[in-house]
Design a protein around this motif. Structure first.
Motif, PDB file in Angstrom:
ATOM      1  N   GLU A   1       6.475  10.436  -3.001  1.00 35.92           N
ATOM      2  CA  GLU A   1       5.981  11.464  -2.665  1.00 35.92           C
ATOM      3  C   GLU A   1       7.179  12.409  -1.669  1.00 35.92           C
ATOM      4  O   GLU A   1       7.495  11.736  -0.245  1.00 35.92           O
TER       5      GLU A   1
ATOM      6  N   GLU B   1       1.151  -1.371   0.316  1.00 38.67           N
ATOM      7  CA  GLU B   1       0.067  -0.433   0.000  1.00 38.67           C
ATOM      8  C   GLU B   1       1.150   0.633  -0.456  1.00 38.67           C
ATOM      9  O   GLU B   1       0.305   2.398  -0.731  1.00 38.67           O
ATOM     10  N   ASN B   2       2.143   0.912   0.505  1.00 39.09           N
ATOM     11  CA  ASN B   2       3.089   2.274   0.675  1.00 39.09           C
ATOM     12  C   ASN B   2       3.661   2.284  -0.949  1.00 39.09           C
ATOM     13  O   ASN B   2       4.569   3.514  -0.591  1.00 39.09           O
TER      14      ASN B   2
ATOM     15  N   PHE C   1       5.946  12.173   2.065  1.00 39.79           N
ATOM     16  CA  PHE C   1       5.460  10.813   2.693  1.00 39.79           C
ATOM     17  C   PHE C   1       5.944  10.388   3.631  1.00 39.79           C
ATOM     18  O   PHE C   1       7.984  10.111   2.979  1.00 39.79           O
TER      19      PHE C   1
ATOM     20  N   GLU D   1       3.427   2.819  -3.816  1.00 42.08           N
ATOM     21  CA  GLU D   1       3.301   3.899  -4.999  1.00 42.08           C
ATOM     22  C   GLU D   1       3.736   5.161  -4.411  1.00 42.08           C
ATOM     23  O   GLU D   1       3.628   6.405  -4.859  1.00 42.08           O
ATOM     24  N   ARG D   2       3.474   5.514  -2.908  1.00 39.60           N
ATOM     25  CA  ARG D   2       3.855   6.716  -2.951  1.00 39.60           C
ATOM     26  C   ARG D   2       5.016   7.192  -2.332  1.00 39.60           C
ATOM     27  O   ARG D   2       5.140   8.390  -1.446  1.00 39.60           O
TER      28      ARG D   2
END
Length: 537
Positions: free
Chosen positions: A527, A520-521, A530, A523-524
């Motif tokens: 950022e 879940e993390n 993040f 793709e981030r």
């Protein structure tokens, strides 16, 4: 009567004797006259023979002296002037001059040398070798036909219709125009004038023809020699230029085998000439270009066209360099390719400056954006801080304000880093050995944190080219990657560091056996704000 008869007989006998004597005297007189005439003829013939011999001897001497000049001559102008002088002085002619056949529109005959009694004659004649009125004089006829043109009597010969007055003013009575021919190439004429009519007999003409042929040979020899010396001088200049140019020069045969390299090639590539001659330029291949590139190169030059491109080559040391390459096919007189000349201009520094310039432009952009974001961020941070200083009863509002303040502070820290990136310190950009720079960070981490539970595996590629960078900032990145990898390993594990070269870039891989990033993390991770860390850590 007897006496009278005897007297008459005596008188008759005397008369007969006198008649006989008179006849004998007449016969003797006639004989003497014939002898005298024969003697006069003999004397006249002897005189003519003497004159002919004198002319032939003069012609022979003239030919001999001119040939000596031909052997010693080093300059065409001097040769022509000296030959004309000898013809006049040794040959006892009135005037001599040499004219070259020009291939201009009017087919002009250009006087280039003269000697003797000329008195501006050559400035008045305006001679041509074209098939026009002024081209039908002796000179024009000799050039067009390639044969000597002899005029025995200038005073009455129609060939001198346009020039008779000027010629006779200067005492020219007869003339000969001798074509200067070398291997069927007409150069011009040798013109000789005599002060007596019918001055050129057959023997003399043959000797003068020989002189004209020798003179034509001498002219061509001196011109060829001058061209050869000029070519040699040009070759010397070209050789010095090639030897001293900063561009690499390679000469190969038509099969691509190297026959010559200049000192700049040795300086740029590190190969000595004796190491490279006899080989092909493939030794410089960097594997940065595919076979399609080299196929296009060969198709271009083998078709006789010039090939131009930027490419990356590899030095003897293994370092790469950028080059502006030009390959020129060299052709013979028939248009066949005999060899290739390749010139390389080392533009590595230029490429590095271009990259630096792009980074500078990027830095300016980042600085501008950072400043634009920083101003409203300061307002947000200040307002949040001021609000937190007030007595806030609502816990949720207080928590939100605290989050705003904390995140604005974190954003402020990120902006400071961006500003630091956009304003690199002068003098920090330098050539960096990536493997050595990473190893310094690894050694520091191993010393500080005593990584007993972590095994660091190094897979450094050898002979990597150096890069221009701020080593301090780059090592901060390496330190962060190592720290993140160490924190991801909860017990025992490995950190693998690898370096490699891919096209125009160096690749650095950090791999660890830690917990990794959850799906879940994933793709981030790129950022900017993040994080998976707990608040305050």
């Amino acid at each position: 009567s007897f006496l009278i008869a005897r007297r008459k007989l005596a008188e008759e006998k005397l008369r007969n004797t006198l008649e006989e004597l008179e006849t004998r005297v007449q016969e003797r007189t006639a004989e003497l006259s014939r002898s005298n005439e024969a003697l006069q003829n003999t004397i006249a013939a002897h005189v003519q023979t003497q004159k002919r011999l004198q002319r032939v001897n003069r012609a022979l001497k003239t030919l001999s002296e001119c040939n000596q000049i031909l052997v010693r001559a080093r300059n065409e102008s001097v040769l022509l002037s000296e030959v004309c002088r000898i013809i006049v002085e040794t040959g006892a002619y009135r005037m001599a001059w040499v004219g070259f056949a020009e291939f201009d529109e009017n087919k002009t005959v250009r006087p280039v040398a003269q000697a003797g009694f000329e008195e501006e004659y050559l400035n008045t004649v305006n001679i041509t070798w074209a098939a026009t009125e002024r081209g039908y004089g002796p000179t024009g006829m000799a050039i067009r036909t390639g044969k000597p043109c002899v005029v025995k009597e200038i005073s009455g010969d129609p060939l001198y219709a346009l020039w008779r007055s000027e010629a006779m003013k200067r005492g020219y009575a007869s003339s000969i125009a001798l074509p200067l021919i070398f291997e069927e190439q007409i150069l011009g004429t040798l013109n000789i004038y005599a002060q007596e009519p019918d001055a050129f007999d057959e023997e003399e003409i043959e000797l003068l023809k020989e002189l004209a042929n020798d003179l034509a040979y001498g002219i061509i020899y001196l011109r060829t020699k001058a061209e050869h010396e000029k070519a040699e001088e040009t070759i010397k200049k070209l050789s010095k230029a090639v030897e001293q140019t900063e561009d690499s020069v390679i000469i190969t045969d038509k099969e691509g085998i190297i026959e010559y390299v200049n000192p700049a090639f040795e300086k740029i590539t590190g190969y000595r000439s004796q190491e490279i001659i006899g080989k092909t330029p493939r030794i410089l291949k960097s594997d940065k270009h595919d076979e399609k590139f080299y196929k296009h190169l060969w198709e271009t030059v083998l078709s006789g066209q010039v090939f131009k491109a930027e490419l990356i080559n590899r030095k003897k040391s293994g370092d790469l360099y950028y080059a502006e390459k030009t390959i020129t096919p060299i052709k013979d007189e028939q248009g066949n390719i005999t060899c290739f000349v390749s010139t390389d201009r080392d533009i590595t520094r230029q490429k590095e400056l271009e990259k630096t310039e792009r980074l500078t432009q990027l830095g300016k952009l980042v600085s501008h954006v950072a400043h634009e974001v920083n101003n409203p961020l300061m307002v947000i941070s200040g307002r949040a801080q001021l609000s937190l200083m007030e007595d806030i009863k609502n816990d949720e509002v207080k928590r939100n304000l605290d989050t705003i303040f904390q995140q604005s502070q974190r954003a402020k820290d990120i902006i400071e880093r961006l500003l630091k990136f956009s304003r690199p310190s002068k003098g920090l950009i330098k050539q960096v050995d990536i493997n050595k720079s990473i190893e310094e960070v690894v050694a520091l981490v191993e010393h500080q944190f005593k990584l007993e539970n972590v095994n660091i595996i190094r897979k450094y590629a050898q002979s990597l080219p150096s890069v221009f960078a701020d080593e301090k900032q780059m090592q901060e990145v390496f330190m962060n990657l190592l720290n993140n990898a160490k924190e991801a390993i909860t017990e025992e594990g490995t950190i693998e560091i690898a370096t490699s070269e891919e096209n125009d870039f160096l690749r650095i891989d950090f791999k660890d056996s830690g917990v990794g990033i959850s799906a879940e993390n994933l793709e981030r991770v790129l950022e900017p704000f993040f994080t998976t860390k707990e608040k305050g850590t």
